[in-house]
Design an enzyme around this catalytic site. Structure first.
Site: not given
Lengths: 174, 174
Positions: B7, B68, B141
């Site tokens: 992420d 992501e 996260d």
């Protein structure tokens, strides 16, 4: 001092190397473009550009690197790739202990032409004149990279010394 | 198969590693966050994150990496750093010949919770349940990185095989 300018881009990443100093003549060392085709996967394109930038740095051994600052308000589709390439340029410089500075497009235009809103043709014409070249470097990304290097040389000593101190301190901390 | 999810972020870059397969139980291998402080120069932050991601990959040896996908319409100030970190993640994967795939936040939410608009709490709760953890990984996260890895495992075989073939072809061409 030798400065390597990088105009980040995924399809064409302009690179220009200039020797010079404040009040001294400017000399072009080398100029070119690292290209990738949209047919490749994004990760493959970024890896090729990263390796291309590293090869340019290692071949020309600049004292400083200047990268164009990317703004998020630019074209949404291209800005992500441009941001990614600028990040790779910053890491390539920092990992070698070479001071790296971001300059905005208007800083570069103002430094080279005296007008922060100059168009590509004006920038190209002034780069050609300042470096005493026979013709304007093509594509525009290549001329822009030279303009970045010139801007960095002329914006000069104070900024560069601060950057060098920061890079040295960071290097010592690793 | 072992998947490392990333992420991307400049202040906190979440990393989560999950073992599993379609129709098989999921197991968390490791989870954590690579952090940098805003006091550092941008190039130093990016270098630290790049080295952090590389260290995670080399320590956990994933078969695939899931990152992501960043969108330019997000917060203008943070999106540039996030894009730069995602570029570093893609290069770290590609340079090691590990297939890497981008998943959108809504793909990840839909895969893990069944709802593409689920909030952070729902995602965290489902990650905790699916991996049979005692508590929800913090910060968000870190949980998001695990969700990315789970999403990648479940989206499954077809996509992964295509990616692997592309990565292999690209590797052969170098």
């Amino acid at each position: 001092m030798r400065v390597l300018g990088i105009d980040p881009g995924l399809t064409r990443c302009g690179i220009g190397v200039v020797d010079g100093g404040i009040g001294r003549p400017l000399t072009m060392v080398e100029v070119g473009v690292v290209k990738t085709t949209p047919e490749l996967q994004i990760e493959e394109r970024l890896l090729l550009i990263s390796r291309g930038i590293e090869a340019w740095i290692d071949a020309t051994e600049p004292d400083a690197i200047a990268v164009e600052r990317v703004f998020a308000q630019a074209n949404v589709r291209t800005v992500m790739g441009t941001a990614q390439v600028s990040g790779l340029a910053l890491v390539a410089a920092c990992s070698r202990g070479i001071p790296v500075t971001l300059h905005t497009p208007s800083e570069v235009k103002a430094a080279v032409t005296g007008n922060g809103r100059a168009d590509k043709a004006q920038v190209g014409a002034m780069v050609t004149r300042l470096l005493r070249l026979d013709e304007t470097p093509k594509p525009a990304d290549a001329a822009d990279a030279l303009a970045l290097a010139i801007c960095h040389i002329w914006r000069g000593a104070a900024t560069n010394r601060i950057q060098a101190a920061v890079a040295q301190a960071a290097g010592a901390g690793r």
